[in-house]
Scaffold this active site. Structure first.
Site, PDB file in Angstrom:
ATOM      1  CB  SER B 111      -1.039   0.100   1.229  1.00  0.00           C
ATOM      2  OG  SER B 111      -1.905  -1.114   1.029  1.00  0.00           O
ATOM      3  CE  LYS B 187      -5.300  -1.138   2.269  1.00  0.00           C
ATOM      4  NZ  LYS B 187      -4.011  -1.675   2.291  1.00  0.00           N
TER       5      LYS B 187
END
Lengths: 307, 307
Positions: B111, B187
């Protein structure tokens, strides 16, 4: 509760009793319909008579006042808009208190302030011997129609048990959370989560949109993870597509609950920064869109187009 | 993508290929184990060698550098902590770029920032012809072990399709959200919801506690309603009971993501008041409890007792 009157509800399961329902609006009407469908005799009253009339065709007995409901029923259910409406229906002219009798039970499905609930319950029992169970509901009109409501109660165990078989004709979940007022307090915790979740989902959907991602696909992409929930699946597409008819819920109702959270939070020295911010966003929406705006229109507040 | 090199992945299903995995930490190790269990040949590298060694017993081939992984594998998976770690592993000495070949694919499960992702992807393809798919994951260590992760991807359809059969050995959900960076953006939207939900649940649980309701019973009382979610059921009991071992997630990770949301929000003119407040609460927690504190310890910030 030592010293309290024997419950009329305790003779319940052995003989056919009369139930009452005061407030047959958006929620109360389908809840009453479920009681009728289950074979109960139900006496009903609503301030706007026309809203109660369709229930007569389903077997309800329509009477002239809330007091009349209380005169005929051992257990009176009530589902009204706010604290003022509850006070009026119980203690106003021809109110429930005027027809109440010792050992009868009032089950209040309305979402009102915990502090007011405790004051009303104390007064009703002192003046008439009628017992109070606060039992605010979650699940909206679809839940009321399907009998899948979650109901969180405050009161004594004996009163809770006496009404439980009937409440479970309207709800999937019925939980005694503590003494009088605990149901309302729990409902306010529910609204902290639901109100803030609406605002947070609007924020996430706007960020996605502005950053070039199709926000209507978020429910699919996030399915099964920690961001997933019924609100993600249901609210986000409605927000992004501007689908507000019928409204999921009126902004007035949400704002009333979040302001009640604010009062309870101040009284209990609880910091509620997220709820406070959500309340001010819904207040902004109510100013711009009116009290009857769909609460999900909160998404529009961060958009460039007109509300 | 017109002009891009033919994918090595496209010869995939007809012959046995070598996969690579760079970064076999908390998430990467169980993900690699699933690839091995499915019968793939997997070449692995990890900066801290000891963390990769247990995978050798499961059939992995441990090599000396990320460049070596790229030399042997057509598809390289990568799962690292943050933007800096990704940059170092790809473009640093003996990094993936040093061993990359035209038509190979790098799938980044880390991420990191969408903007950095786009810059890295452009540079890697320009310098080596290797293609990039950003594919950050949601579901935590339990999801990695069970293969139930939700993975949101950004890149081209051909790259997405080429790696899909392998990704679905590690995930239940794999969704192409748009071009390079769209996976990272999605995300971040996920983290807006998860981070704010943690803070909101802590707020609701504290209000319940302070107002005299047993907060550990909220999951039961609110089950099935709009306030219900996996986080309600899992996080609230852990918060209220002070259960933080093993941590659900480190506050550092959450804060890194919410600060990335802040950057993306400013760049895209998106108001994110809830995320901004959540970030500052997690920052306060990291100051008081350290970077490795469990993110769910946010509940303690509003309590009278010591952190």
């Amino acid at each position: 509760m030592a010293g309290a009157a024997p419950l009329k509800g305790e003779k319940a399961m052995s003989e056919k009793r009369t139930l009452g329902f005061v407030g047959t609006g958006l929620m109360g009407a389908p809840m009453t319909a479920r009681l009728l469908a289950a074979g109960n005799r139900v006496v009903v009253w609503n301030r706007t008579r026309a809203k109660a009339e369709p229930l007569v065709a389903k077997g309800a007995v329509l009477v002239e006042s809330a007091a009349d409901v209380a005169r005929q029923a051992d257990i009176v259910f009530m589902c009204l808009t706010d604290t003022n409406a509850v006070e009026e229906a119980v203690f106003g002219a021809d109110g429930i208190a005027a027809g109440a009798s010792e050992g009868a039970i009032l089950v209040d499905f309305s979402s009102i302030q915990p502090e007011a609930t405790r004051a009303f319950a104390k007064r009703l029992e002192a003046e008439t011997g009628m017992r109070w169970l606060d039992a605010p509901v979650s699940g909206g009109v679809p839940g009321a129609e399907a009998g899948t409501l979650a109901i969180m109660a405050g009161g004594t165990q004996d009163v809770f048990e006496a009404v439980k078989p009937f409440v479970l004709q309207m709800a999937a979940q019925f939980t005694l959370m503590g003494p009088t007022g605990a149901g309302q307090t729990t409902k306010l915790c529910n609204q902290v989560i639901v109100g803030c979740t609406m605002a947070v989902l609007a924020e996430a959907a706007r960020l996605a949109t502005n950053a070039g991602v199709d926000a209507t696909r978020l429910p699919e992409a996030l399915a099964g993870g920690f961001a997933d929930s019924k609100p993600l699946q249901l609210f986000v597409p409605r927000m992004v597509n501007g689908q507000h008819e019928p409204p999921l819920g009126h902004v007035y109702t949400m704002l009333k609950d979040l302001d009640s959270v604010g009062e309870l939070a101040r009284a209990s020295a609880s910091p509620v920064p997220f709820t406070a911010m959500a309340a001010e966003q819904f207040r902004l929406l109510s100013v711009r869109g009116g009290n009857d705006a769909d609460a999900l229109e909160i998404f529009k507040l961060s958009g460039a187009s007109k509300l």
